[in-house]
Design a protein around this motif. Structure first.
Motif, PDB file in Angstrom:
ATOM      1  N   LYS A  24     -16.014 -22.665  36.564  1.00  0.00           N
ATOM      2  CA  LYS A  24     -16.830 -21.524  37.001  1.00  0.00           C
ATOM      3  C   LYS A  24     -16.504 -20.282  36.182  1.00  0.00           C
ATOM      4  CE  LYS A  24     -17.677 -22.701  41.832  1.00  0.00           C
ATOM      5  NZ  LYS A  24     -17.426 -22.272  43.207  1.00  0.00           N
ATOM      6  N   VAL A  25     -15.236 -20.100  35.894  1.00  0.00           N
ATOM      7  CA  VAL A  25     -14.821 -18.939  35.115  1.00  0.00           C
ATOM      8  C   VAL A  25     -15.408 -19.004  33.708  1.00  0.00           C
ATOM      9  CG1 VAL A  25     -12.812 -17.893  33.992  1.00  0.00           C
ATOM     10  CG2 VAL A  25     -12.745 -18.427  36.422  1.00  0.00           C
ATOM     11  N   ALA A  26     -15.341 -20.165  33.094  1.00  0.00           N
ATOM     12  CA  ALA A  26     -15.859 -20.314  31.735  1.00  0.00           C
ATOM     13  C   ALA A  26     -17.362 -20.087  31.672  1.00  0.00           C
ATOM     14  CB  ALA A  26     -15.515 -21.691  31.188  1.00  0.00           C
ATOM     15  N   MET A  27     -18.055 -20.330  32.782  1.00  0.00           N
ATOM     16  CA  MET A  27     -19.509 -20.191  32.810  1.00  0.00           C
ATOM     17  C   MET A  27     -19.976 -18.833  33.315  1.00  0.00           C
ATOM     18  SD  MET A  27     -20.417 -24.009  34.218  1.00  0.00           S
ATOM     19  CE  MET A  27     -21.993 -23.477  34.842  1.00  0.00           C
ATOM     20  N   SER A  28     -19.092 -18.044  33.884  1.00  0.00           N
ATOM     21  CA  SER A  28     -19.528 -16.786  34.500  1.00  0.00           C
ATOM     22  C   SER A  28     -18.779 -15.594  33.928  1.00  0.00           C
ATOM     23  CB  SER A  28     -19.298 -16.842  36.016  1.00  0.00           C
ATOM     24  OG  SER A  28     -17.910 -16.867  36.294  1.00  0.00           O
ATOM     25  N   GLY A  29     -19.255 -14.427  34.261  1.00  0.00           N
ATOM     26  CA  GLY A  29     -18.603 -13.192  33.858  1.00  0.00           C
ATOM     27  C   GLY A  29     -18.737 -12.860  32.387  1.00  0.00           C
ATOM     28  N   THR A  30     -19.739 -13.430  31.725  1.00  0.00           N
ATOM     29  CA  THR A  30     -19.892 -13.230  30.287  1.00  0.00           C
ATOM     30  C   THR A  30     -20.079 -11.756  29.940  1.00  0.00           C
ATOM     31  OG1 THR A  30     -20.873 -15.421  30.132  1.00  0.00           O
ATOM     32  CG2 THR A  30     -21.188 -13.970  28.261  1.00  0.00           C
ATOM     33  N   HIS A  31     -20.845 -11.042  30.738  1.00  0.00           N
ATOM     34  CA  HIS A  31     -21.074  -9.627  30.459  1.00  0.00           C
ATOM     35  C   HIS A  31     -19.770  -8.839  30.581  1.00  0.00           C
ATOM     36  CE1 HIS A  31     -21.412 -10.130  34.782  1.00  0.00           C
ATOM     37  NE2 HIS A  31     -21.275  -8.833  34.940  1.00  0.00           N
ATOM     38  N   LEU A  32     -18.930  -9.170  31.542  1.00  0.00           N
ATOM     39  CA  LEU A  32     -17.658  -8.473  31.704  1.00  0.00           C
ATOM     40  C   LEU A  32     -16.661  -8.889  30.625  1.00  0.00           C
ATOM     41  CD1 LEU A  32     -17.339  -8.689  35.583  1.00  0.00           C
ATOM     42  CD2 LEU A  32     -17.984  -6.700  34.223  1.00  0.00           C
ATOM     43  N   PHE A  33     -16.716 -10.145  30.216  1.00  0.00           N
ATOM     44  CA  PHE A  33     -15.858 -10.621  29.144  1.00  0.00           C
ATOM     45  C   PHE A  33     -16.203  -9.906  27.839  1.00  0.00           C
ATOM     46  CE2 PHE A  33     -14.515 -13.695  25.902  1.00  0.00           C
ATOM     47  CZ  PHE A  33     -13.201 -13.848  26.269  1.00  0.00           C
ATOM     48  N   GLY A  34     -17.492  -9.693  27.617  1.00  0.00           N
ATOM     49  CA  GLY A  34     -17.931  -8.946  26.435  1.00  0.00           C
ATOM     50  C   GLY A  34     -17.419  -7.520  26.446  1.00  0.00           C
ATOM     51  N   ASN A  35     -17.425  -6.891  27.622  1.00  0.00           N
ATOM     52  CA  ASN A  35     -16.883  -5.531  27.740  1.00  0.00           C
ATOM     53  C   ASN A  35     -15.404  -5.501  27.374  1.00  0.00           C
ATOM     54  OD1 ASN A  35     -19.367  -4.692  28.644  1.00  0.00           O
ATOM     55  ND2 ASN A  35     -18.787  -4.604  30.791  1.00  0.00           N
ATOM     56  N   LEU A  36     -14.660  -6.525  27.794  1.00  0.00           N
ATOM     57  CA  LEU A  36     -13.235  -6.609  27.468  1.00  0.00           C
ATOM     58  C   LEU A  36     -13.043  -6.742  25.956  1.00  0.00           C
ATOM     59  CD1 LEU A  36     -10.245  -6.869  28.177  1.00  0.00           C
ATOM     60  CD2 LEU A  36     -10.652  -9.301  28.585  1.00  0.00           C
ATOM     61  N   MET A  37     -13.822  -7.602  25.328  1.00  0.00           N
ATOM     62  CA  MET A  37     -13.694  -7.790  23.883  1.00  0.00           C
ATOM     63  C   MET A  37     -14.027  -6.504  23.123  1.00  0.00           C
ATOM     64  SD  MET A  37     -12.582 -10.817  23.275  1.00  0.00           S
ATOM     65  CE  MET A  37     -11.591 -10.679  24.736  1.00  0.00           C
ATOM     66  N   LEU A  38     -15.065  -5.796  23.560  1.00  0.00           N
ATOM     67  CA  LEU A  38     -15.416  -4.532  22.902  1.00  0.00           C
ATOM     68  C   LEU A  38     -14.322  -3.487  23.072  1.00  0.00           C
ATOM     69  CD1 LEU A  38     -19.205  -4.230  23.823  1.00  0.00           C
ATOM     70  CD2 LEU A  38     -18.202  -4.725  21.579  1.00  0.00           C
ATOM     71  N   ALA A  39     -13.726  -3.431  24.262  1.00  0.00           N
ATOM     72  CA  ALA A  39     -12.640  -2.479  24.498  1.00  0.00           C
ATOM     73  C   ALA A  39     -11.426  -2.810  23.629  1.00  0.00           C
ATOM     74  CB  ALA A  39     -12.247  -2.477  25.975  1.00  0.00           C
ATOM     75  N   LEU A  40     -11.138  -4.097  23.455  1.00  0.00           N
ATOM     76  CA  LEU A  40     -10.029  -4.491  22.596  1.00  0.00           C
ATOM     77  C   LEU A  40     -10.302  -4.145  21.135  1.00  0.00           C
ATOM     78  CD1 LEU A  40      -9.121  -7.940  24.177  1.00  0.00           C
ATOM     79  CD2 LEU A  40      -7.751  -5.845  24.250  1.00  0.00           C
ATOM     80  N   LEU A  41     -11.538  -4.313  20.711  1.00  0.00           N
ATOM     81  CA  LEU A  41     -11.899  -3.975  19.339  1.00  0.00           C
ATOM     82  C   LEU A  41     -11.828  -2.471  19.094  1.00  0.00           C
ATOM     83  CD1 LEU A  41     -14.888  -6.401  18.703  1.00  0.00           C
ATOM     84  CD2 LEU A  41     -12.626  -6.474  17.640  1.00  0.00           C
ATOM     85  N   ASP A  42     -12.175  -1.674  20.098  1.00  0.00           N
ATOM     86  CA  ASP A  42     -12.107  -0.217  19.970  1.00  0.00           C
ATOM     87  C   ASP A  42     -10.669   0.280  19.937  1.00  0.00           C
ATOM     88  OD1 ASP A  42     -14.822   0.106  19.883  1.00  0.00           O
ATOM     89  OD2 ASP A  42     -15.029   0.594  22.008  1.00  0.00           O
ATOM     90  N   GLY A  43      -9.756  -0.511  20.486  1.00  0.00           N
ATOM     91  CA  GLY A  43      -8.351  -0.111  20.504  1.00  0.00           C
ATOM     92  C   GLY A  43      -7.983   0.814  21.638  1.00  0.00           C
TER      93      GLY A  43
END
Length: 66
Positions: A24-43
């Motif tokens: 379920k985790v792997a299939m859900s929360g994609t929009h929030l996971f994307g926010n996390l990746m963008l925040a990590l890229l921004d530093g």
């Protein structure tokens, strides 16, 4: 990406009383996971922690095992 989500699911499960379905985790929360990746890229540390908290709370509510 699915491997990273599953790893985070195991991390979230360790801090909870109930089990989390990694499927379920792997299939859900994609929009929030994307926010996390963008925040990590921004530093931005504060943004990354905020995004991680939102993602883990989402999985805690929506990723419980049946």
């Amino acid at each position: 990406m699915a491997i990273l989500k599953r790893s985070l699911a195991h991390f979230a499960e360790a801090g909870m009383d109930a089990g989390i379905s990694t499927r379920k985790v792997a299939m859900s929360g994609t929009h929030l996971f994307g926010n996390l990746m963008l925040a990590l890229l921004d530093g931005s540390r504060a943004s990354a922690f905020r995004a991680l908290k939102q993602l883990l709370m989402f999985w805690q509510k929506n990723g419980k095992r049946e």
